[in-house]
Design an enzyme around this catalytic site. Structure first.
Site, PDB file in Angstrom:
ATOM      1  CB  CYS A 114      -0.915  -0.005   1.209  1.00  0.00           C
ATOM      2  SG  CYS A 114      -1.719  -1.592   1.543  1.00  0.00           S
ATOM      3  CB  ALA A 115       3.656   1.691  -2.255  1.00  0.00           C
ATOM      4  CB  ALA A 116       0.347   6.081  -3.095  1.00  0.00           C
ATOM      5  N   PRO A 117       2.207   7.753  -0.981  1.00  0.00           N
ATOM      6  CG  PRO A 117       2.951   9.841  -0.231  1.00  0.00           C
ATOM      7  CD  PRO A 117       2.146   8.647   0.206  1.00  0.00           C
ATOM      8  CG  ASP A 183       2.085   2.609   5.870  1.00  0.00           C
ATOM      9  OD1 ASP A 183       1.964   2.570   7.109  1.00  0.00           O
ATOM     10  OD2 ASP A 183       2.004   3.660   5.208  1.00  0.00           O
ATOM     11  CB  CYS A 236      -0.504   6.957  10.520  1.00  0.00           C
ATOM     12  SG  CYS A 236      -1.681   7.214   9.178  1.00  0.00           S
TER      13      CYS A 236
END
Length: 502
Positions: A114-117, A183, A236
């Site tokens: 789940c990489a962006a940004p 993430d 987060c």
């Protein structure tokens, strides 16, 4: 303004004293900003000399430093030529912690699911040093484009950027990766101090929705990890529904996984198993008491980052490993390997290499679409050259095929074929070093010429009869292409990236 239901829940989570400390952290104007040096571009000591405003090191990331933005003293890193050259990535300090515990190494096969940004992806890539396979994915197409641009800006050559859901990737990459970072999309409570919109959009219903989505993503991630491999889950948010409860449910559903007890840094707390709801505990215990107790006992080895205890925002992470011994097998390539470009396509690129690049001609090899080219700087153009439409890419030989995947960037973008002519890409410019090209023009970071170049303007240069593709650099760092002729450098900086410094 913090949501009342959020405050009520946090009061229930914490002691009265700690709750007051936690709430007070939202009332202060102090915010912690940091940037991380890109070791694909520079060593840390050299970069620090160029960035005199850097402060103390971020404890869990040796290449990252705190700083205070100060426009009056020209400290605005996000608008500086060094940023465009990929010297650093501006990243929230706590957000750097998951990759620290993932511990990627050169040669690993890594998935950032789940990489962006792109903060964690570029952090992983910097540690991999261009060796191994990095697949970095984002389900949202617009955000995947931003991810792809950041991969390009940082000069990353071994990344496959995809735009898929986790289930599709799991159907292709089962049992493939050494390391996986999840993430997860979350309710964003840890960003309340940093982003007012995060608090405005918050609801208890969204917390529950995020927890369900995280469960699905983790289930799919579990299928893709090799026995003995490492999976780091992070959010987060402060919500136990998305943190400790997600880990408990995952361990219960995947008994071949366990939590790794890792050494935390000062200010990091253990996970709080006591926050798991009695309803969830009772439900799992009724299904399998022994497995529940084994799983529940491990939750305390997860890690919480609290904004009132360290210099960063709220974060949660847990290091998981799959039982077994990690056996690496480079011969297994899911979906097969990429199909090499035809000789007539490669010939214009070969001409460009011969005319424009400096390399060791004794070891140069280009045969059946496979290239080995050791550049003057020591870095290599190595792997399979293949076509994606009229676009030419270079990927490691063991990079999985892009066939059947929604792909944004399948390796290093070399350039575009225009009939029998090759035009090098911006990505190739950012990958190359100043010493790798025959023609390079260096500029100071505060010069009018570099600002004019980034604005898309033609700039004058002392060419001494030189013609052809020229690498424009700032303080020795590559930043883009120009075409040298007639005492001028015709600008080839991408229109969509141009900056108006006026």
């Amino acid at each position: 303004m913090l949501p009342e239901k959020f405050k009520e829940r946090m009061r229930a989570y914490l002691s009265e004293k700690e709750y007051e400390e936690f709430i007070s952290s939202f009332d202060t104007d102090e915010r912690y900003q940091a940037l991380r040096i890109n070791e694909l571009k520079s060593d840390v000591l050299s970069a620090k000399e160029m960035l005199s405003y850097l402060g103390n090191n971020v404890p869990w990331e040796k290449t990252a430093f705190y700083y205070n933005e100060d426009p009056a003293n020209m400290v605005t890193p996000g608008k500086h030529p060094y940023h465009e050259a990929g010297l650093y990535y501006i990243q929230e300090p706590s957000a750097m912690s998951p990759v620290c515990f993932l511990d990627p190494k050169p040669g690993d096969k890594v998935l950032d699911l789940c990489a962006a940004p792109g903060g964690k992806t570029t952090q992983i890539a910097s540690k991999m040093k261009g060796q191994g396979i990095l697949i970095t994915n984002e389900i949202n197409r617009d955000r995947a484009r931003i991810l792809s641009l950041n991969v390009e800006r940082m000069g990353i050559s071994n990344a496959l950027v995809t735009n898929e859901d986790s289930a599709k990737l799991a159907s292709v990459f089962e049992g493939y990766f050494d390391k996986i970072l999840v993430d997860a999309p979350c309710s964003g409570e840890g960003m309340f101090r940093k982003n007012d919109n995060a608090a405005d959009e918050w609801s208890m219903e969204n917390v529950k929705t995020c927890a369900l989505r995280q469960e699905e993503i983790l289930d799919n991630a579990a299928k893709m990890l090799l026995p003995g491999g490492r999976l780091v889950y992070s959010t987060c948010t402060f919500a136990a529904d998305e943190n400790e409860e997600s880990i408990l449910k995952f361990l219960f559903a995947h008994p071949d996984y366990h939590v790794v007890k890792v050494d935390a840094f000062d200010g990091m707390d253990p996970g709080r198993a006591e926050l798991i709801s009695p309803e969830l505990r009772a439900s799992l215990e009724a299904k399998d008491k022994a497995l529940f107790e084994k799983s529940f006992d491990q939750v305390k080895y997860s890690i919480r980052l609290w904004p009132h205890k360290l210099k960063g925002e709220g974060h949660f992470l847990c290091v998981l490993e799959r039982d077994g011994e990690l056996l690496k097998d480079s011969s297994f390539v899911p979906g097969g390997r990429n199909i090499p470009a035809k000789p007539e396509c490669i010939k214009p690129f070969e001409t460009f290499v011969m005319e424009s690049l400096k390399f060791d001609k004794k070891t140069f090899e280009l045969k059946r679409g496979n290239i080995y080219c050791r550049l003057e700087s020591g870095q290599e153009l190595k792997g399979i050259i293949f076509m994606f439409g009229d676009q030419m890419y270079l990927a490691p030989g063991e990079m999985p095929s892009v066939m059947g995947l929604k792909c944004m960037r399948p390796g290093l973008h070399l350039g575009t074929l225009k009939k029998d002519r090759f035009e090098p890409s911006h990505a190739l410019a950012l990958f190359l070093k100043k010493e790798d090209v025959n023609i390079a023009f260096d500029h100071d970071a505060d010069s009018d010429d570099i600002k004019a170049y980034l604005n898309g303007q033609t700039i004058r240069a002392e060419l001494s009869g030189q013609k052809g593709w020229a690498l424009v650099t700032v303080s020795g760092l590559s930043i883009g292409w120009a075409k040298a002729a007639g005492g001028m450098l015709k600008n080839h900086y991408p229109k969509g990236l141009r900056i108006n410094y006026a």
